[in-house]
Design a protein around this motif. Structure first.
Motif, PDB file in Angstrom:
ATOM      1  N   MET A   1      49.904  93.815  59.445  1.00 25.42           N
ATOM      2  CA  MET A   1      49.954  95.006  60.277  1.00 25.42           C
ATOM      3  C   MET A   1      51.231  94.983  61.118  1.00 25.42           C
ATOM      4  N   THR A   2      51.951  96.071  61.125  1.00 28.90           N
ATOM      5  CA  THR A   2      53.163  96.171  61.928  1.00 28.90           C
ATOM      6  C   THR A   2      52.792  96.590  63.346  1.00 28.90           C
ATOM      7  N   VAL A   3      53.193  95.772  64.326  1.00 27.93           N
ATOM      8  CA  VAL A   3      52.902  96.019  65.733  1.00 27.93           C
ATOM      9  C   VAL A   3      54.011  96.851  66.371  1.00 27.93           C
ATOM     10  N   PHE A   4      55.238  96.681  65.879  1.00 29.18           N
ATOM     11  CA  PHE A   4      56.384  97.410  66.418  1.00 29.18           C
ATOM     12  C   PHE A   4      57.412  97.592  65.311  1.00 29.18           C
ATOM     13  N   HIS A   5      58.063  98.754  65.335  1.00 28.02           N
ATOM     14  CA  HIS A   5      59.081  99.045  64.336  1.00 28.02           C
ATOM     15  C   HIS A   5      60.160  99.901  64.980  1.00 28.02           C
ATOM     16  N   THR A   6      61.420  99.578  64.724  1.00 29.41           N
ATOM     17  CA  THR A   6      62.520 100.363  65.266  1.00 29.41           C
ATOM     18  C   THR A   6      63.736 100.239  64.362  1.00 29.41           C
ATOM     19  N   THR A   7      64.766 100.989  64.711  1.00 24.56           N
ATOM     20  CA  THR A   7      66.019 100.993  63.969  1.00 24.56           C
ATOM     21  C   THR A   7      67.173 100.852  64.950  1.00 24.56           C
ATOM     22  N   VAL A   8      68.196 100.080  64.571  1.00 26.91           N
ATOM     23  CA  VAL A   8      69.396  99.959  65.396  1.00 26.91           C
ATOM     24  C   VAL A   8      70.201 101.258  65.261  1.00 26.91           C
ATOM     25  N   LEU A   9      70.461 101.909  66.400  1.00 25.26           N
ATOM     26  CA  LEU A   9      71.179 103.186  66.421  1.00 25.26           C
ATOM     27  C   LEU A   9      72.673 103.020  66.657  1.00 25.26           C
ATOM     28  N   ALA A  53      52.731  84.818  69.818  1.00 23.86           N
ATOM     29  CA  ALA A  53      53.254  83.706  69.030  1.00 23.86           C
ATOM     30  C   ALA A  53      52.470  83.631  67.728  1.00 23.86           C
ATOM     31  N   GLY A  54      53.164  83.303  66.647  1.00 25.30           N
ATOM     32  CA  GLY A  54      52.535  83.224  65.341  1.00 25.30           C
ATOM     33  C   GLY A  54      52.783  84.467  64.495  1.00 25.30           C
ATOM     34  N   GLN A  55      53.122  85.577  65.143  1.00 26.07           N
ATOM     35  CA  GLN A  55      53.480  86.771  64.392  1.00 26.07           C
ATOM     36  C   GLN A  55      54.898  86.596  63.839  1.00 26.07           C
ATOM     37  N   THR A  56      55.368  87.598  63.112  1.00 26.38           N
ATOM     38  CA  THR A  56      56.673  87.515  62.469  1.00 26.38           C
ATOM     39  C   THR A  56      57.582  88.631  62.961  1.00 26.38           C
ATOM     40  N   ASP A  61      66.366  91.944  56.180  1.00 25.79           N
ATOM     41  CA  ASP A  61      65.587  91.220  55.169  1.00 25.79           C
ATOM     42  C   ASP A  61      65.311  89.775  55.571  1.00 25.79           C
ATOM     43  N   GLN A  62      65.499  89.447  56.860  1.00 20.47           N
ATOM     44  CA  GLN A  62      65.245  88.085  57.332  1.00 20.47           C
ATOM     45  C   GLN A  62      64.009  88.058  58.224  1.00 20.47           C
ATOM     46  N   SER A  63      63.192  87.018  58.056  1.00 17.38           N
ATOM     47  CA  SER A  63      61.961  86.865  58.828  1.00 17.38           C
ATOM     48  C   SER A  63      62.044  85.633  59.722  1.00 17.38           C
ATOM     49  N   TYR A  64      61.443  85.755  60.906  1.00 14.89           N
ATOM     50  CA  TYR A  64      61.432  84.674  61.894  1.00 14.89           C
ATOM     51  C   TYR A  64      60.030  84.587  62.487  1.00 14.89           C
ATOM     52  N   GLN A  65      59.496  83.371  62.538  1.00 14.48           N
ATOM     53  CA  GLN A  65      58.205  83.192  63.196  1.00 14.48           C
ATOM     54  C   GLN A  65      58.417  83.285  64.704  1.00 14.48           C
ATOM     55  N   THR A 113      69.930  98.909  60.768  1.00 11.75           N
ATOM     56  CA  THR A 113      69.073  97.745  60.536  1.00 11.75           C
ATOM     57  C   THR A 113      67.682  98.011  61.091  1.00 11.75           C
ATOM     58  N   GLN A 114      66.669  97.694  60.285  1.00 15.95           N
ATOM     59  CA  GLN A 114      65.267  97.849  60.695  1.00 15.95           C
ATOM     60  C   GLN A 114      64.813  96.565  61.389  1.00 15.95           C
ATOM     61  N   VAL A 115      64.049  96.731  62.469  1.00 14.00           N
ATOM     62  CA  VAL A 115      63.491  95.613  63.223  1.00 14.00           C
ATOM     63  C   VAL A 115      61.985  95.839  63.314  1.00 14.00           C
ATOM     64  N   LYS A 116      61.213  94.822  62.908  1.00 13.91           N
ATOM     65  CA  LYS A 116      59.747  94.942  62.929  1.00 13.91           C
ATOM     66  C   LYS A 116      59.132  93.696  63.526  1.00 13.91           C
ATOM     67  N   ILE A 117      57.986  93.886  64.137  1.00 15.96           N
ATOM     68  CA  ILE A 117      57.130  92.773  64.544  1.00 15.96           C
ATOM     69  C   ILE A 117      55.812  92.982  63.819  1.00 15.96           C
ATOM     70  N   GLN A 118      55.393  91.965  63.059  1.00 16.33           N
ATOM     71  CA  GLN A 118      54.150  92.097  62.302  1.00 16.33           C
ATOM     72  C   GLN A 118      53.354  90.813  62.330  1.00 16.33           C
TER      73      GLN A 118
END
Length: 118
Positions: A1-9, A53-56, A61-65, A113-118
């Motif tokens: 589930m995506t908790v937050f989604h945005t785009t770099v303007l 903590a524990g979300q991504t 195209d890069q993921s970070y815990q 660039t897309q930025v998401k927290i999931q």
């Protein structure tokens, strides 16, 4: 589930100065003039749940815990689009507006660039 989604303007001319400190600063389009040059400006959107903590964190195209979350990260994202992302793996949030993620190579952020927290 995506908790937050945005785009770099847009990208402030000094935004990459913080790479040496393993930091990225996000701010909505209403960033104060004194800070705008140092930020990656993003669209401000509501979150759809807690950020923990524990979300991504996904940047492009890069993921970070996520390793720890300052206590005002969620409200700052929703109101201002403003947080600092620190790529150092800290498990204790030292600053209230900072999102800490695992320590690995930082992403390249460009306009769109897309930025998401999931």
């Amino acid at each position: 589930m995506t908790v937050f989604h945005t785009t770099v303007l847009s990208i402030g001319p000094e935004a990459e100065l913080f790479k040496e400190e393993k930091m990225v600063i996000l701010f909505g389009k209403d960033a104060p003039e004194s800070l705008a040059d140092y930020c990656y400006n993003i669209e401000v959107h509501p979150t759809s749940g807690e950020i923990e903590a524990g979300q991504t964190l996904v940047i492009g195209d890069q993921s970070y815990q996520i390793t720890s979350v300052g206590n005002v990260v969620r409200s700052n994202l929703e109101k201002l689009g403003h947080i600092t992302i620190k790529f150092d793996g800290s498990t204790t949030p030292e600053l209230p507006g900072t999102l800490y993620v695992e320590e690995k190579a930082m992403p390249e952020l460009t306009i769109g660039t897309q930025v998401k927290i999931q």
